[in-house]
Write a protein that holds these residues in place. Sequence first.
Motif, mmCIF file in Angstrom:
data_model
loop_
_atom_site.group_PDB
_atom_site.id
_atom_site.type_symbol
_atom_site.label_atom_id
_atom_site.label_comp_id
_atom_site.label_asym_id
_atom_site.label_seq_id
_atom_site.Cartn_x
_atom_site.Cartn_y
_atom_site.Cartn_z
ATOM 1 N N PHE A 6 0.752 -1.330 -0.159
ATOM 2 C CA PHE A 6 -0.014 -0.139 0.087
ATOM 3 C C PHE A 6 1.035 1.129 0.047
ATOM 4 C CE2 PHE A 6 -3.361 2.772 0.690
ATOM 5 C CZ PHE A 6 -4.487 2.217 0.275
ATOM 6 N N LEU A 7 0.750 2.040 -1.027
ATOM 7 C CA LEU A 7 1.371 3.293 -1.188
ATOM 8 C C LEU A 7 0.570 4.318 -0.784
ATOM 9 C CD1 LEU A 7 2.902 2.552 -4.476
ATOM 10 C CD2 LEU A 7 3.953 2.082 -2.492
ATOM 11 N N THR A 51 11.210 3.119 -0.990
ATOM 12 C CA THR A 51 10.722 3.552 -1.990
ATOM 13 C C THR A 51 9.447 2.890 -2.525
ATOM 14 O OG1 THR A 51 11.856 2.323 -3.337
ATOM 15 C CG2 THR A 51 13.014 4.209 -2.574
ATOM 16 N N PRO A 52 8.770 3.685 -3.383
ATOM 17 C CA PRO A 52 7.598 2.695 -4.094
ATOM 18 C C PRO A 52 8.215 1.618 -4.929
ATOM 19 C CG PRO A 52 7.291 4.958 -4.247
ATOM 20 C CD PRO A 52 8.658 5.159 -3.869
ATOM 21 N N VAL A 75 4.785 8.635 -7.791
ATOM 22 C CA VAL A 75 4.616 7.189 -7.191
ATOM 23 C C VAL A 75 4.753 6.218 -8.248
ATOM 24 C CG1 VAL A 75 2.208 6.702 -6.778
ATOM 25 C CG2 VAL A 75 3.886 6.392 -4.796
ATOM 26 N N THR A 76 4.562 6.390 -9.073
ATOM 27 C CA THR A 76 4.157 5.215 -10.247
ATOM 28 C C THR A 76 5.631 5.267 -10.993
ATOM 29 O OG1 THR A 76 2.763 6.455 -11.649
ATOM 30 C CG2 THR A 76 1.907 4.968 -10.216
ATOM 31 N N MET A 77 5.858 6.633 -11.754
ATOM 32 C CA MET A 77 6.850 6.348 -12.893
ATOM 33 C C MET A 77 7.907 7.224 -12.290
ATOM 34 S SD MET A 77 4.271 7.080 -16.214
ATOM 35 C CE MET A 77 3.631 8.497 -15.618
ATOM 36 N N PHE A 83 6.388 1.471 -10.629
ATOM 37 C CA PHE A 83 6.118 0.646 -11.706
ATOM 38 C C PHE A 83 7.363 0.008 -12.186
ATOM 39 C CE2 PHE A 83 2.217 2.454 -14.310
ATOM 40 C CZ PHE A 83 1.336 2.229 -13.395
ATOM 41 N N HIS A 84 8.542 0.520 -11.872
ATOM 42 C CA HIS A 84 9.809 0.036 -11.959
ATOM 43 C C HIS A 84 10.373 -1.355 -11.074
ATOM 44 C CE1 HIS A 84 10.437 3.630 -14.100
ATOM 45 N NE2 HIS A 84 10.381 4.387 -13.133
#
Length: 288
Positions: A6-7, A51-52, A75-77, A83-84
């Motif tokens: 959960f972010l 980190t995310p 938080v995604t890219m 996403f990484h």
Amino acid sequence: MAKVAFLGLGVMGYPMARHLKAKGHEVTVYNRTAAKAEAWVAENGGRMAATPKETARDQEIVFACVGNDADLREVTMGPDGAFHGMSRDAVFVDHTTASAEIARELHELAARGGFAFIDAPVSGGQAGAENGVLTVMCGGDPEPYARAEPVIMSFARACRLLGPAGAGQLTKMVNQICIAGLVQGLAEGIHFGKRAGLDMEAVLDVISKGAAGSWQMENRGKTMNQGQFEFGFAVDWMRKDLGIVLAEARRNGAQVPVTALVDQFYAEVQKMGGRRWDTSSLIARLEE
């Protein structure tokens, strides 16, 4: 039981993640302010990550609930974005109220990366998150949605796939349009009744049983009448949501004159110092 992350541990994410842990899922959390994640782990167990990207690694489902499109992109890219770190065939479920445009963009990027993206904004506010009774509106592909739905139900009372990517965000916009008009109508009704010398607590008790009844009347009517505005979704966040609605309406040609007007009323409430008051504070500008 699923292995999930959960972010974002704000007023919504913190209890949502707690419900996931209480249902027996293995939970890893991330928050931009690490102290909040540390407090969550101390209270609920599980683990935190720095980190995310690290949080997302080896997870079956990654949930997010952040502030806006920019926060979601980060938080995604971002350089350390989730996403990484996503595993192949994993599912990213985004509970942020954001634009349909970014939902479609992230859905496409996820597909290229071999995992799935579901846009899943929620309704029910902080109380709904605390009590695990949120309504979740989803957009995306049926197969990953079917895998995510039972886990989402850890903190929801209703969850439905409403169409392809972006459909969840568009449905949340409909939700906010309806709320804006309802709250303004309720504010005007209470203001009118008070000026007419009526016992508004008695009036609300009676009319809430009839055709005028609504969730807003049942849950905010009495506190609006008393001038109390510390019970939920802040005016700042409602204006952010209505901004998304108005931008989408310009794109699709929808006419939303009441929504545009109520957005300006909320701007007046902000100028009155009510940025963190809840959305029922519309009545304050009538009684100033």
